[in-house]
Design a protein around this motif. Structure first.
Motif, PDB file in Angstrom:
ATOM      1  N   MET A  47       0.843  -1.164   0.000  1.00  0.00           N
ATOM      2  CA  MET A  47       0.000   0.000   0.000  1.00  0.00           C
ATOM      3  C   MET A  47       0.896   1.237   0.000  1.00  0.00           C
ATOM      4  N   LYS A  48       0.636   2.149  -0.866  1.00  0.00           N
ATOM      5  CA  LYS A  48       1.474   3.342  -0.993  1.00  0.00           C
ATOM      6  C   LYS A  48       1.170   4.386   0.056  1.00  0.00           C
ATOM      7  N   GLY A  49      -0.026   4.461   0.540  1.00  0.00           N
ATOM      8  CA  GLY A  49      -0.383   5.477   1.530  1.00  0.00           C
ATOM      9  C   GLY A  49      -1.885   5.619   1.620  1.00  0.00           C
ATOM     10  N   GLY A  50      -2.315   6.263   2.672  1.00  0.00           N
ATOM     11  CA  GLY A  50      -3.738   6.438   2.887  1.00  0.00           C
ATOM     12  C   GLY A  50      -4.240   7.808   2.497  1.00  0.00           C
ATOM     13  N   GLY A  51      -3.519   8.520   1.652  1.00  0.00           N
ATOM     14  CA  GLY A  51      -3.919   9.870   1.280  1.00  0.00           C
ATOM     15  C   GLY A  51      -5.118   9.920   0.353  1.00  0.00           C
ATOM     16  N   GLY A  52      -5.323   8.884  -0.449  1.00  0.00           N
ATOM     17  CA  GLY A  52      -6.429   8.875  -1.408  1.00  0.00           C
ATOM     18  C   GLY A  52      -7.800   8.973  -0.768  1.00  0.00           C
ATOM     19  N   PRO A  53      -8.111   8.099   0.197  1.00  0.00           N
ATOM     20  CA  PRO A  53      -9.418   8.210   0.847  1.00  0.00           C
ATOM     21  C   PRO A  53      -9.611   9.528   1.597  1.00  0.00           C
ATOM     22  N   LEU A  54      -8.549  10.051   2.187  1.00  0.00           N
ATOM     23  CA  LEU A  54      -8.661  11.333   2.871  1.00  0.00           C
ATOM     24  C   LEU A  54      -8.959  12.453   1.883  1.00  0.00           C
ATOM     25  N   ARG A 108       0.944  12.362   1.386  1.00  0.00           N
ATOM     26  CA  ARG A 108       1.512  12.303   0.041  1.00  0.00           C
ATOM     27  C   ARG A 108       2.964  12.794   0.022  1.00  0.00           C
ATOM     28  N   ALA A 109       3.265  13.796   0.860  1.00  0.00           N
ATOM     29  CA  ALA A 109       4.616  14.364   0.876  1.00  0.00           C
ATOM     30  C   ALA A 109       5.630  13.415   1.508  1.00  0.00           C
ATOM     31  N   TRP A 110       5.228  12.672   2.505  1.00  0.00           N
ATOM     32  CA  TRP A 110       6.116  11.721   3.182  1.00  0.00           C
ATOM     33  C   TRP A 110       5.584  10.315   3.006  1.00  0.00           C
ATOM     34  N   PRO A 111       5.983   9.650   1.927  1.00  0.00           N
ATOM     35  CA  PRO A 111       5.500   8.279   1.713  1.00  0.00           C
ATOM     36  C   PRO A 111       6.069   7.335   2.758  1.00  0.00           C
ATOM     37  N   PRO A 112       5.453   6.172   2.919  1.00  0.00           N
ATOM     38  CA  PRO A 112       5.942   5.217   3.918  1.00  0.00           C
ATOM     39  C   PRO A 112       7.346   4.722   3.579  1.00  0.00           C
ATOM     40  N   HIS A 113       8.060   4.320   4.604  1.00  0.00           N
ATOM     41  CA  HIS A 113       9.429   3.829   4.452  1.00  0.00           C
ATOM     42  C   HIS A 113       9.418   2.405   3.905  1.00  0.00           C
ATOM     43  N   ASP A 114      10.575   1.976   3.434  1.00  0.00           N
ATOM     44  CA  ASP A 114      10.691   0.627   2.892  1.00  0.00           C
ATOM     45  C   ASP A 114      10.750  -0.440   3.975  1.00  0.00           C
ATOM     46  N   ARG A 115      11.121  -0.020   5.170  1.00  0.00           N
ATOM     47  CA  ARG A 115      11.229  -1.008   6.257  1.00  0.00           C
ATOM     48  C   ARG A 115       9.834  -1.383   6.753  1.00  0.00           C
TER      49      ARG A 115
END
Length: 116
Positions: free
Chosen positions: A1-8, A50-57
């Motif tokens: 999952m790339k991030g939860g910005g879309g639903p927001l 969106r500006a700070w995507p999740p880390h790879d870890r």
């Protein structure tokens, strides 16, 4: 999952659309401002996500988190307390604060366990 910005973002845009329609058809009612102002935190959270995507870890997620339920109950009681009276607001705030402290403690203990 790339991030939860879309639903927001979608939720914020929906609130803006509903507020604009309510402002047009109600003749400038103050209730339309609730929709319009309520979208601001959602849009800011979406932009931040969106500006700070999740880390790879990998992220640490708790298996069972009862404190989140306690915080939700406290928030619900506090919201009902807005019509029920100050005493119910204060009880909800106390339960929410208890849950928040419990959640912070749980997160700290889980991160310490991984470091060992």
């Amino acid at each position: 999952m790339k991030g939860g910005g879309g639903p927001l973002l979608a939720w914020g845009c929906l609130l803006i659309a509903l507020g604009a329609m309510l402002a047009i058809w109600s003749g400038g009612s103050a209730a339309a401002l609730l929709f319009l102002v309520g979208a601001i935190p959602l849009l800011l959270a979406s932009a931040w996500n969106r500006a700070w995507p999740p880390h790879d870890r990998p992220r640490l997620l708790s298996r069972v988190s009862v404190p989140v339920v306690v915080i939700a109950i406290g928030g619900g009681l506090g919201a009902i307390g807005l019509t029920g009276g100050l005493w119910l607001c204060l009880i909800g705030a106390e339960i929410g604060l208890f849950g928040l402290v419990w959640l912070v403690r749980e997160i700290v203990l889980e991160r310490r366990a991984v470091g060992r």
